[in-house]
Design an enzyme around this catalytic site. Structure first.
Site, PDB file in Angstrom:
ATOM      1  N   TYR A 135       4.798   8.544  22.108  1.00 21.88           N
ATOM      2  CA  TYR A 135       3.758   9.306  21.402  1.00 21.88           C
ATOM      3  C   TYR A 135       2.414   8.938  22.033  1.00 21.88           C
ATOM      4  O   TYR A 135       1.850   7.895  21.739  1.00 21.88           O
ATOM      5  CB  TYR A 135       3.802   8.920  19.931  1.00 21.88           C
ATOM      6  CG  TYR A 135       2.962   9.748  18.993  1.00 21.88           C
ATOM      7  CD1 TYR A 135       3.442  10.939  18.474  1.00 21.88           C
ATOM      8  CD2 TYR A 135       1.706   9.305  18.580  1.00 21.88           C
ATOM      9  CE1 TYR A 135       2.695  11.679  17.570  1.00 21.88           C
ATOM     10  CE2 TYR A 135       0.949  10.042  17.678  1.00 21.88           C
ATOM     11  CZ  TYR A 135       1.449  11.229  17.175  1.00 21.88           C
ATOM     12  OH  TYR A 135       0.714  11.954  16.278  1.00 21.88           O
ATOM     13  N   THR A 138      -3.547   7.899  21.689  1.00 22.22           N
ATOM     14  CA  THR A 138      -4.692   7.010  21.939  1.00 22.22           C
ATOM     15  C   THR A 138      -5.032   6.938  23.424  1.00 22.22           C
ATOM     16  O   THR A 138      -4.151   6.871  24.281  1.00 22.22           O
ATOM     17  CB  THR A 138      -4.370   5.600  21.411  1.00 22.22           C
ATOM     18  OG1 THR A 138      -4.148   5.681  20.010  1.00 22.22           O
ATOM     19  CG2 THR A 138      -5.511   4.637  21.689  1.00 22.22           C
ATOM     20  N   GLY A 177       3.576   2.713  22.883  1.00 15.81           N
ATOM     21  CA  GLY A 177       4.760   1.881  23.076  1.00 15.81           C
ATOM     22  C   GLY A 177       5.878   2.674  23.720  1.00 15.81           C
ATOM     23  O   GLY A 177       6.092   3.842  23.392  1.00 15.81           O
ATOM     24  N   ARG A 310       8.877 -29.907   1.501  1.00 15.91           N
ATOM     25  CA  ARG A 310       7.858 -30.853   1.982  1.00 15.91           C
ATOM     26  C   ARG A 310       7.321 -31.700   0.833  1.00 15.91           C
ATOM     27  O   ARG A 310       6.961 -31.176  -0.225  1.00 15.91           O
ATOM     28  CB  ARG A 310       6.701 -30.078   2.623  1.00 15.91           C
ATOM     29  CG  ARG A 310       5.587 -30.938   3.212  1.00 15.91           C
ATOM     30  CD  ARG A 310       6.030 -31.605   4.484  1.00 15.91           C
ATOM     31  NE  ARG A 310       4.895 -32.174   5.227  1.00 15.91           N
ATOM     32  CZ  ARG A 310       5.020 -32.813   6.378  1.00 15.91           C
ATOM     33  NH1 ARG A 310       6.221 -32.958   6.937  1.00 15.91           N
ATOM     34  NH2 ARG A 310       3.963 -33.296   6.997  1.00 15.91           N
ATOM     35  N   GLY A 401       0.749 -28.481   9.751  1.00 16.19           N
ATOM     36  CA  GLY A 401       0.879 -28.495  11.212  1.00 16.19           C
ATOM     37  C   GLY A 401       2.150 -27.839  11.698  1.00 16.19           C
ATOM     38  O   GLY A 401       2.152 -27.152  12.725  1.00 16.19           O
ATOM     39  N   THR A 422      -4.582  -1.819  12.950  1.00 11.94           N
ATOM     40  CA  THR A 422      -5.284  -0.900  13.845  1.00 11.94           C
ATOM     41  C   THR A 422      -4.527   0.405  14.063  1.00 11.94           C
ATOM     42  O   THR A 422      -5.123   1.480  14.029  1.00 11.94           O
ATOM     43  CB  THR A 422      -5.537  -1.575  15.206  1.00 11.94           C
ATOM     44  OG1 THR A 422      -6.216  -2.816  14.999  1.00 11.94           O
ATOM     45  CG2 THR A 422      -6.386  -0.696  16.105  1.00 11.94           C
ATOM     46  N   GLU A 424      -2.194   3.753  13.687  1.00  9.61           N
ATOM     47  CA  GLU A 424      -2.156   4.789  12.648  1.00  9.61           C
ATOM     48  C   GLU A 424      -3.430   4.798  11.799  1.00  9.61           C
ATOM     49  O   GLU A 424      -3.402   5.098  10.615  1.00  9.61           O
ATOM     50  CB  GLU A 424      -0.922   4.625  11.751  1.00  9.61           C
ATOM     51  CG  GLU A 424       0.371   5.033  12.427  1.00  9.61           C
ATOM     52  CD  GLU A 424       0.331   6.444  12.974  1.00  9.61           C
ATOM     53  OE1 GLU A 424       0.087   7.383  12.208  1.00  9.61           O
ATOM     54  OE2 GLU A 424       0.521   6.599  14.190  1.00  9.61           O
TER      55      GLU A 424
END
Length: 664
Positions: A135, A138, A177, A310, A401, A422, A424
């Site tokens: 598609y 852009t 893409g 944890r 971490g 960003t 669509e």
């Protein structure tokens, strides 16, 4: 100690049947069983392993993607999977690939914008993957401003062809893409020029590469745009650059369902309403909202399980240290994200209904709800993707971490997800579109035109401008009508205020530019109201299991009151509530965290994410975190040798103080 379930005791605490909530999360028993079956199929197939991706270089990673995509297609054919099952399989493979745009954009564009004849020609080829599409909208110089695209498609009546051309560097297609290396065809968006007239942006089916040797066709320059953010993440996708040098295509390869060019070069509108195109946009954006709930739920699942495993500080007389999840600071950061995952799931369910409703209305030439549906999906796409991207990063921080390790699954999840803010539609631009719709709705109130759908509350704007919450106890904030009225009043007052300020400008566009930040905030308030109200509506449905409904009610209150706390300035400044009522909301919020705490692990188990999908040492179902972390560390390629490559050449001279004589 492999095989030990460190989270078993946490699961015993649960005050409801997690299997019942799994069905609620999935949407139905049938959907749950389908997802569960396909998820297991993928997780149990060694070809779909994920744990080695971060150690592959770009070329190896891309080849790995091609292998998985081909194998997935083979399984789809062998097992005769339905379209829904095939989509699930690609989702659970969990690796961005060229197939995403083929099935997600190329095929839907032909279905939505192609004529019956065009669909009959192109869809069988695409559905069998005899052609692979992308598609291409852009460009290097334009994204959100689609009307500013520079690529041209000029009709040549002498040959009955369109000439596709990239007149400038910035007109190069950029980001699609699948374009970089794999796609054979593309839906290319270009400015239609007929008889010297610019007819605006239209879509064209353009072949890019030979079906014999896969080389680019004459006049086409195409390639990959390079490495993106993150280790593996979207680097498994061949996002591409494409430019045209007077490339000719037949006239019938313009998507002509809505508008057409005749053999003589005349531009005509079809009898099919142009608004039908927006139905596809509603579909794509509702799917993005559903994806947001899935991505956020994955991050929350990892962070919640790890927070229970944890332990840090708080030991007495040599006893166990405190589970991190028992610290109120951890709960105040984690549980609103847990609530948000459920909120986004339920609003995405409603959006599926909205898409079906809008589609049926469009087919009956009823366009009355389209502007509101378009604004609604644009706003919810913006709201949910922003919150999810921020939420994934917060979950990484909640894991300390260890969350920074690739093996935690969180860095790659973030890198894969964050582009959703960003694509669509840029999220800020989308909120400005919502704001335009809301301002227009408010301006029409005096004409007697009633607001519809999610803007219906604006019909009571005079009442909402006078509203003052009557909350006197913390428990009052558990009442759905109390919450809804506060959110309605806040949204109404913010939007009326900005509309009034806009009316002071003689040039409306100048005012829109000047007040854009206020408009974005007002639109966000409206979108938050939608999510809160749809969560409450979900709870009014028949939900099996008393314990399930109680937990969902707690999560709904957490979501709403967290937003109230986060945006307390808005609620106070607009006069919807007073400071005491805000304090009572915060007091209730703290107690709700305690209510959710015993059920936290069960609530994330209900997402039913396999260990394969999570791909996380920290979010394992059995909680066996530390042995897995240790095991994964030794798999790193740096540990293939005891003395690393380059040590003797670069480091040993430093140690021996022989740097002057070393040949670097």
């Amino acid at each position: 100690m492999a095989g030990v379930d460190y989270l078993a005791f946490e699961r015993i605490k649960a005050q409801f049947d997690v299997n019942e909530l799994k069905i609620v999360w999935a949407g139905s028993r049938e959907e749950f069983e389908l997802s569960d079956r396909i998820s297991r199929l993928v997780a149990n197939d060694p070809v779909f392993r994920k744990d080695d991706r971060a150690s592959l270089d770009r070329k190896e990673l891309f080849k790995n993607t091609l292998r998985k995509a081909a194998y997935a297609w083979k399984k789809i054919i062998e097992l005769r999977l339905t379209e829904q099952e095939a989509n699930k399989l690609r989702t659970f493979v969990d690796q961005p690939a060229f197939t995403d745009l083929h099935w997600g954009m190329f095929v839907p564009a032909i279905k939505g914008q192609g004529t019956d004849e065009q669909q009959a020609k192109w869809l069988p080829l695409a559905n069998k993957m005899q052609i692979i599409g992308c598609y291409a909208q852009t460009e290097l110089g334009h994204g959100s401003n689609v009307q500013g695209l520079e690529t041209t498609a000029t009709f040549d009546p002498q040959t009955d062809e369109f000439v596709i051309h990239s007149p400038t560097l910035t007109s190069s297609k950029w980001w699609p893409g699948g374009l970089g290396k794999i796609s054979t065809h593309a839906i290319v968006y270009a400015r239609l020029i007929t008889d010297g007239q610019d007819q605006g942006v239209h879509g064209f089916i353009v072949q890019l590469r030979s079906l014999d040797d896969h080389l680019p066709l004459s006049g086409i320059t195409v390639g990959d745009i390079g490495m993106k953010f993150g280790n593996a993440a979207y680097n498994s996708m061949d996002n591409g650059v494409l430019s045209f040098d007077h490339v000719r295509i037949p006239r019938n390869q313009m998507l002509m369902r809505v508008s057409q060019v005749t053999r003589e070069g005349k531009y005509v509108q079809s009898s099919v309403p142009r608004q039908l195109i927006y139905g596809t946009m509603v579909y794509v954006r509702q799917a993005i909202v559903a994806d947001a709930s899935t991505a956020l739920s994955r991050a929350v699942c990892i962070a919640t399980r790890y927070s229970a495993v944890r332990r840090q500080f708080g030991s007495q007389n040599g006893g166990l240290e405190t589970q991190v999840i028992d610290y109120k600071t951890q709960q105040a950061r984690l549980f609103p994200l847990l609530a948000s995952a459920y909120a986004f799931r339920f609003v995405s369910e409603w959006l599926k209904w909205l898409y079906t409703d809008v589609t049926q209305r469009l087919q009956a030439n009823d366009f009355s709800t389209l502007p509101e549906a378009h604004a609604c999906t644009a706003g919810l796409k913006s709201l949910t993707t922003t919150a999810t991207a921020d939420g994934i990063e917060e979950c990484r921080k909640l894991c300390g971490g260890h969350g920074y390790l690739t093996s935690s699954g969180l860095p790659e999840l973030f890198a894969v997800y964050v582009p959703a803010c960003t694509y669509e539609g840029d999220n800020t631009v989308l909120l400005l579109q919502v704001a335009r719709h809301l301002v227009k709705t408010i301006s029409q109130l005096g004409s007697g035109k009633k607001p519809v759908g999610t803007t219906a509350y604006l019909a009571r704007v005079e009442q909402l401008l006078q509203y003052q919450s009557d909350v006197t106890r913390a428990e009052d904030w558990l009442k759905p009508n109390v919450v809804i009225e506060a959110f309605e009043a806040r949204a109404a007052r913010m939007n009326v205020a900005v509309a009034q300020n806009l009316s002071k400008f003689t040039n409306p566009e100048e005012g829109f530019q000047e007040l854009s930040a206020d408009l974005v905030e007002a639109a966000a308030a409206h979108c938050q109201l939608i999510v809160v109200s749809k969560f409450i509506e979900k709870l009014q449905q028949d939900i099996p299991g008393k314990g399930v409904k109680q937990q969902l009610q707690a999560l709904c209150s957490i979501y709403a009151l967290f937003l109230l706390h986060k945006h307390l300035g808005d609620f106070l400044s607009t006069g919807c509530i007073n400071q005491k009522q805000g304090s009572l909301a915060n007091e209730l919020l703290r107690s709700l965290y305690s209510q959710v705490r015993p059920n936290a692990i069960a609530l994330v188990d209900a997402f039913n994410h396999s260990d394969h999908l999570l791909g996380s040492t920290l979010g394992r179902y059995d909680g066996n975190v530390y042995p897995k972390l240790y095991e994964e560390a030794w798999k790193d390629p740096l540990n293939d040798s005891v003395v690393p490559d380059g040590f003797h050449q670069y480091v040993q001279p430093i140690l021996r103080q022989q740097l002057r004589n070393a040949r670097l």
